[in-house]
Design an enzyme around this catalytic site. Structure first.
Site, PDB file in Angstrom:
ATOM      1  CE  LYS A  55     -16.567  65.080 -45.479  1.00  0.00           C
ATOM      2  NZ  LYS A  55     -16.469  65.085 -46.949  1.00  0.00           N
TER       3      LYS A  55
ATOM      4  CE1 TYR B 179     -19.567  65.780 -43.725  1.00  0.00           C
ATOM      5  CE2 TYR B 179     -18.645  66.805 -41.761  1.00  0.00           C
ATOM      6  CZ  TYR B 179     -18.771  66.747 -43.141  1.00  0.00           C
ATOM      7  OH  TYR B 179     -18.088  67.637 -43.934  1.00  0.00           O
TER       8      TYR B 179
HETATM    9  N1  NAP Z   1     -19.599  73.673 -45.814  1.00  0.00           N
HETATM   10  C1  NAP Z   1     -18.699  73.379 -44.859  1.00  0.00           C
HETATM   11  O1  NAP Z   1     -18.585  74.067 -43.828  1.00  0.00           O
HETATM   12  C2  NAP Z   1     -17.787  72.195 -45.035  1.00  0.00           C
HETATM   13  C3  NAP Z   1     -16.769  72.026 -44.092  1.00  0.00           C
HETATM   14  C4  NAP Z   1     -15.900  70.945 -44.231  1.00  0.00           C
HETATM   15  C5  NAP Z   1     -16.044  70.087 -45.300  1.00  0.00           C
HETATM   16  N2  NAP Z   1     -17.061  70.275 -46.195  1.00  0.00           N
HETATM   17  C6  NAP Z   1     -17.170  69.335 -47.308  1.00  0.00           C
HETATM   18  O2  NAP Z   1     -17.154  70.062 -48.517  1.00  0.00           O
HETATM   19  C7  NAP Z   1     -17.845  69.335 -49.525  1.00  0.00           C
HETATM   20  C8  NAP Z   1     -18.843  70.252 -50.207  1.00  0.00           C
HETATM   21  O3  NAP Z   1     -19.736  70.714 -49.209  1.00  0.00           O
HETATM   22  P1  NAP Z   1     -20.691  71.987 -49.408  1.00  0.00           P
HETATM   23  O4  NAP Z   1     -20.643  72.741 -48.149  1.00  0.00           O
HETATM   24  O5  NAP Z   1     -20.405  72.659 -50.681  1.00  0.00           O
HETATM   25  O6  NAP Z   1     -22.100  71.216 -49.450  1.00  0.00           O
HETATM   26  P2  NAP Z   1     -23.424  71.456 -50.327  1.00  0.00           P
HETATM   27  O7  NAP Z   1     -23.619  72.891 -50.627  1.00  0.00           O
HETATM   28  O8  NAP Z   1     -24.484  70.705 -49.587  1.00  0.00           O
HETATM   29  O9  NAP Z   1     -23.085  70.704 -51.707  1.00  0.00           O
HETATM   30  C9  NAP Z   1     -22.907  69.317 -51.717  1.00  0.00           C
HETATM   31  C10 NAP Z   1     -22.746  68.882 -53.152  1.00  0.00           C
HETATM   32  O10 NAP Z   1     -22.558  67.464 -53.165  1.00  0.00           O
HETATM   33  C11 NAP Z   1     -23.457  66.931 -54.118  1.00  0.00           C
HETATM   34  N3  NAP Z   1     -23.779  65.536 -53.853  1.00  0.00           N
HETATM   35  C12 NAP Z   1     -24.332  64.995 -52.748  1.00  0.00           C
HETATM   36  N4  NAP Z   1     -24.508  63.673 -52.926  1.00  0.00           N
HETATM   37  C13 NAP Z   1     -24.060  63.385 -54.173  1.00  0.00           C
HETATM   38  C14 NAP Z   1     -23.988  62.209 -54.939  1.00  0.00           C
HETATM   39  N5  NAP Z   1     -24.431  61.027 -54.482  1.00  0.00           N
HETATM   40  N6  NAP Z   1     -23.440  62.272 -56.174  1.00  0.00           N
HETATM   41  C15 NAP Z   1     -23.002  63.442 -56.668  1.00  0.00           C
HETATM   42  N7  NAP Z   1     -23.071  64.609 -56.013  1.00  0.00           N
HETATM   43  C16 NAP Z   1     -23.597  64.567 -54.768  1.00  0.00           C
HETATM   44  C17 NAP Z   1     -24.683  67.826 -54.042  1.00  0.00           C
HETATM   45  O11 NAP Z   1     -25.505  67.644 -55.173  1.00  0.00           O
HETATM   46  P3  NAP Z   1     -27.094  67.982 -55.133  1.00  0.00           P
HETATM   47  O12 NAP Z   1     -27.225  69.462 -55.377  1.00  0.00           O
HETATM   48  O13 NAP Z   1     -27.645  67.149 -56.237  1.00  0.00           O
HETATM   49  O14 NAP Z   1     -27.605  67.587 -53.776  1.00  0.00           O
HETATM   50  C18 NAP Z   1     -23.989  69.178 -54.008  1.00  0.00           C
HETATM   51  O15 NAP Z   1     -23.568  69.557 -55.292  1.00  0.00           O
HETATM   52  C19 NAP Z   1     -18.471  68.132 -48.824  1.00  0.00           C
HETATM   53  O16 NAP Z   1     -17.651  66.990 -49.016  1.00  0.00           O
HETATM   54  C20 NAP Z   1     -18.455  68.530 -47.358  1.00  0.00           C
HETATM   55  O17 NAP Z   1     -18.400  67.404 -46.495  1.00  0.00           O
HETATM   56  C21 NAP Z   1     -17.936  71.311 -46.080  1.00  0.00           C
END
Ligand code: NAP
Length: 249
Positions: free
Chosen positions: A169, A165
């Site tokens: 990034k 991961y």
């Molecule tokens: N949460 C944190 O603390 C955090 C911190 C830094 C960065 N981020 C980044 O923020 C972004 C969103 O994260 P989140 O926390 O909201 O995660 P999340 O709740 O797990 O949501 C991830 C989303 O990505 C979708 N996804 C995964 N693989 C996909 C694919 N092949 N095609 C289309 N959609 C896909 C998932 O769809 P499904 O529902 O179908 O699985 C879901 O809608 C990510 O890039 C993550 O790396 C998050």
């Protein structure tokens, strides 16, 4: 075309859904891109019930045919795209193994979504982004993609040693910097967002920020003025004690 057209990948839950909601509240047309039709339609339904002009667009960022079909749909229906948020991202359960225990299968899987998916989606939508007067591309990255932050022995991330991961990034950060360079003579701005550690399914809701707060970072970068920056990693600054600003690569 007078309304702003924004597409968010992975918009059916978490930070992506919160970003779509905040775009909808601005009166924008928000294209709720999701790989699963049932989850995408449900997000569309929820956002429309809240008054947003939301529309589900099928889009699996790892499937080239799906990416091409989504771009064709937006071309056909809207003719341009003002904002693209590459938000979809994954982490894997065994992704916290030490570097020496990292499997190539996990590495490839994470890169397919977090890196290759972003390049595929960006390239498919770039012709439509070029047709907008001043498009914005936001790549949702992370501070764990900052080599400077991860290598700082005094920093908050000093104990984290996994490869898939964080390195995905870090690659995304370079991808962002290179698109910004290619597009520097256009009105398009390309930036990487650090939402901060947000409570979502991603981390079993262990984050200390909300998805809505994480989405604020993407919205800020999607609404930069003409004299705003391009080619930055910007967002929540954990080591600076909170607040927003530019993070080191
Ligand atoms: N949460 C944190 O603390 C955090 C911190 C830094 C960065 N981020 C980044 O923020 C972004 C969103 O994260 P989140 O926390 O909201 O995660 P999340 O709740 O797990 O949501 C991830 C989303 O990505 C979708 N996804 C995964 N693989 C996909 C694919 N092949 N095609 C289309 N959609 C896909 C998932 O769809 P499904 O529902 O179908 O699985 C879901 O809608 C990510 O890039 C993550 O790396 C998050």
């Amino acid at each position: 075309m007078t309304t702003t057209i924004a597409l968010v990948t992975g918009a059916n839950r978490g930070i992506g859904l919160a970003t779509a909601r905040q775009f909808g509240a601005r009166g924008w047309t928000v294209l709720v891109a999701a790989r699963d039709a049932a989850r995408g339609r449900e997000a569309e339904r929820v956002l429309r019930a809240e008054g947003a002009d939301a529309r589900f667009v099928p889009l699996d960022v790892t499937d080239e045919a799906s990416v091409a079909a989504a771009a064709e749909l937006v071309e056909r229906e809207y003719g341009q795209l003002d904002v693209l948020v590459n938000n979809a991202g994954i982490v894997r359960a065994d992704g916290s193994a030490s570097p020496s225990e990292t499997t190539l299968a996990t590495l490839r899987e994470v890169y397919e979504t977090n890196v290759f998916g972003v390049v595929a989606v960006t390239n498919a939508f770039l012709p439509l982004l070029r047709k907008a007067p001043a498009a914005r591309i936001v790549n949702v990255s992370s501070e764990v993609g900052s080599i400077a932050a991860m290598a700082d022995p005094q920093g908050a991330l000093s104990e984290l040693t996994s490869v898939p991961y964080p390195s995905s990034k870090a690659a995304l950060n370079m991808v962002t910097a290179m698109y910004a360079k290619e597009l520097r003579d256009t009105a398009i701005k390309v930036n990487a967002a650090n939402p901060g550690y947000c409570a979502t399914d991603f981390n079993h809701h262990s984050g200390f920020r909300t998805a809505e707060e994480g989405a604020e970072v993407s919205v800020h970068l999607a609404t930069l003025p003409a004299d705003g920056p391009s080619g930055l990693l910007w967002g929540y600054q954990m080591d600076a004690g909170g607040g927003y600003g530019t993070l080191p690569w």
